[in-house]
Design a protein around this motif. Structure first.
Motif, short mmCIF file in Angstrom:
data_model
loop_
_atom_site.label_atom_id
_atom_site.label_comp_id
_atom_site.label_asym_id
_atom_site.label_seq_id
_atom_site.Cartn_x
_atom_site.Cartn_y
_atom_site.Cartn_z
N GLU A 104 -32.36 17.59 -14.68
CA GLU A 104 -32.01 19.01 -14.94
C GLU A 104 -31.54 19.70 -13.54
O GLU A 104 -30.50 20.58 -13.56
CB GLU A 104 -33.70 19.73 -14.69
N TYR A 105 -31.78 19.14 -12.60
CA TYR A 105 -31.20 19.50 -11.19
C TYR A 105 -29.61 19.32 -10.96
O TYR A 105 -28.96 20.29 -10.56
CB TYR A 105 -32.03 18.76 -9.88
N TYR A 106 -29.38 18.29 -11.68
CA TYR A 106 -27.89 17.65 -11.57
C TYR A 106 -27.03 18.04 -12.76
O TYR A 106 -26.03 17.94 -13.13
CB TYR A 106 -27.61 16.32 -11.26
N GLY A 107 -27.72 18.74 -13.67
CA GLY A 107 -27.11 19.11 -15.02
C GLY A 107 -26.70 18.19 -15.86
O GLY A 107 -25.76 18.33 -16.53
N LEU A 108 -27.56 17.15 -15.77
CA LEU A 108 -27.18 16.08 -16.71
C LEU A 108 -27.84 15.84 -18.16
O LEU A 108 -29.10 16.42 -18.17
CB LEU A 108 -27.67 14.54 -15.94
N ALA A 109 -27.48 15.47 -18.92
CA ALA A 109 -28.02 15.19 -20.35
C ALA A 109 -29.63 14.58 -20.32
O ALA A 109 -29.60 13.54 -19.85
CB ALA A 109 -27.11 14.46 -21.47
N HIS A 110 -30.32 15.00 -21.15
CA HIS A 110 -31.76 13.97 -21.36
C HIS A 110 -31.51 13.40 -22.53
O HIS A 110 -31.60 13.55 -23.69
CB HIS A 110 -32.70 15.25 -21.75
N PRO A 111 -31.48 11.94 -22.38
CA PRO A 111 -31.29 11.08 -23.45
C PRO A 111 -32.60 10.95 -24.06
O PRO A 111 -33.76 11.24 -23.66
CB PRO A 111 -30.85 9.59 -22.71
N ASP A 112 -32.45 10.14 -25.28
CA ASP A 112 -33.71 9.96 -26.20
C ASP A 112 -34.44 8.73 -25.65
O ASP A 112 -33.73 7.62 -26.33
CB ASP A 112 -33.40 10.04 -27.64
N ILE A 113 -35.16 8.81 -25.00
CA ILE A 113 -36.03 7.50 -24.51
C ILE A 113 -37.41 7.64 -24.61
O ILE A 113 -38.06 8.60 -24.31
CB ILE A 113 -35.57 7.38 -23.01
N THR A 114 -38.02 6.56 -25.31
CA THR A 114 -39.24 6.41 -25.44
C THR A 114 -39.99 5.83 -24.00
O THR A 114 -39.09 4.86 -23.55
CB THR A 114 -39.78 5.40 -26.62
N TYR A 115 -41.22 6.19 -23.66
CA TYR A 115 -41.62 5.59 -22.39
C TYR A 115 -43.22 5.34 -22.74
O TYR A 115 -43.61 5.88 -23.38
CB TYR A 115 -41.34 6.41 -21.19
N TYR A 116 -43.54 4.20 -22.01
CA TYR A 116 -44.99 3.74 -21.95
C TYR A 116 -45.36 3.70 -20.33
O TYR A 116 -44.84 3.52 -19.48
CB TYR A 116 -45.13 2.31 -22.37
N CYS A 117 -46.74 4.21 -20.45
CA CYS A 117 -47.33 4.03 -19.01
C CYS A 117 -48.36 2.74 -18.68
O CYS A 117 -49.23 2.87 -19.68
CB CYS A 117 -48.08 5.38 -18.74
N SER A 118 -47.95 1.87 -18.07
CA SER A 118 -48.81 0.69 -17.71
C SER A 118 -50.23 1.20 -17.01
O SER A 118 -51.05 0.62 -17.22
CB SER A 118 -48.18 -0.28 -16.85
N LEU A 119 -50.22 2.26 -16.38
CA LEU A 119 -51.52 2.87 -15.75
C LEU A 119 -52.55 3.25 -17.11
O LEU A 119 -53.59 2.91 -16.90
CB LEU A 119 -51.15 4.15 -14.77
N ARG A 120 -51.84 4.10 -17.81
CA ARG A 120 -52.75 4.59 -19.03
C ARG A 120 -53.15 3.49 -19.77
O ARG A 120 -54.36 3.12 -20.14
CB ARG A 120 -51.93 5.40 -19.70
N ALA A 121 -52.47 2.55 -19.87
CA ALA A 121 -52.87 1.00 -20.55
C ALA A 121 -53.96 0.35 -19.87
O ALA A 121 -54.76 -0.03 -20.55
CB ALA A 121 -51.45 0.23 -20.79
N ALA A 122 -53.72 0.47 -18.53
CA ALA A 122 -54.71 -0.38 -17.79
C ALA A 122 -55.95 0.21 -17.89
O ALA A 122 -57.02 -0.37 -18.12
CB ALA A 122 -54.49 -0.70 -16.33
#
Length: 183
Positions: A104-122
């Motif tokens: 947002e700060y640099y005015g760049l596009a937001h790609p479609d990316i899925t993410y996972y959290c290893s902390l939540r999994a733990a």
């Protein structure tokens, strides 16, 4: 456990601002094996640092005064994401917010990316009193370099996540709907 691909990612920041990324690290996992770990020093806005952040990661303004800014580093990371648009982070809320705020700060596009959290999994899988990345790696005898350096932390996260996948008996990442989101 074969055929699982993802990119573990980690950021260090110069201040409390999420846009103050001073180091980025990735660890590429293909077919459930670590194939590459890479890190970049990043010049944060005005190259300003908080004393407390320096105490955590040991990165100083002189280390990043000639480093590329976030858009250049993100462009390189984007080349990896073109092949595998799946990120994993330990405490993804922090790292994903760094990405979102910086895009947002640099005015760049937001790609479609899925993410996972290893902390939540733990937290879902284990009953440890502590779920910090280095603590979990110690519990599972996962070797690591310097904690709070982005490349090393990304590698630690990748290895931990692979362990979590194995311990949970997952065959596909989609089975982990309680610890994922979209960028």
């Amino acid at each position: 456990m074969q055929g699982i691909d993802f990119i573990a990612i980690d950021f260090e920041t110069a201040t409390g601002k999420r846009t103050s990324i001073c180091e980025a690290g990735i660890c590429v996992v293909k077919d459930s094996k670590v194939v590459e770990t890479k890190s970049w020093l990043v010049r944060p806005e005005d190259n300003q640092y908080s004393f407390w952040n320096i105490q955590i990661h040991g990165i100083h303004p002189q280390d990043t005064e000639d480093a590329p800014e976030f858009p250049d580093v993100w462009n390189e990371i984007g080349q990896y994401l073109n092949d595998c648009p799946v990120l994993v982070a330990h405490n993804a809320a922090f790292d994903i917010s760094c990405i979102r705020k910086s895009l947002e700060y640099y005015g760049l596009a937001h790609p479609d990316i899925t993410y996972y959290c290893s902390l939540r999994a733990a937290r879902h899988l284990y009953d440890f009193g502590c779920n910090k990345l280095d603590y979990l790696c110690d519990q599972f005898e996962i070797p690591y370099g310097t904690h709070h350096r982005a490349g090393d932390d990304a590698n630690m996260c990748a290895q931990l996540f692979l362990r979590e996948i194995k311990d949970a008996g997952w065959a596909e990442l989609e089975e982990m709907d309680y610890c994922n989101g979209m960028l």
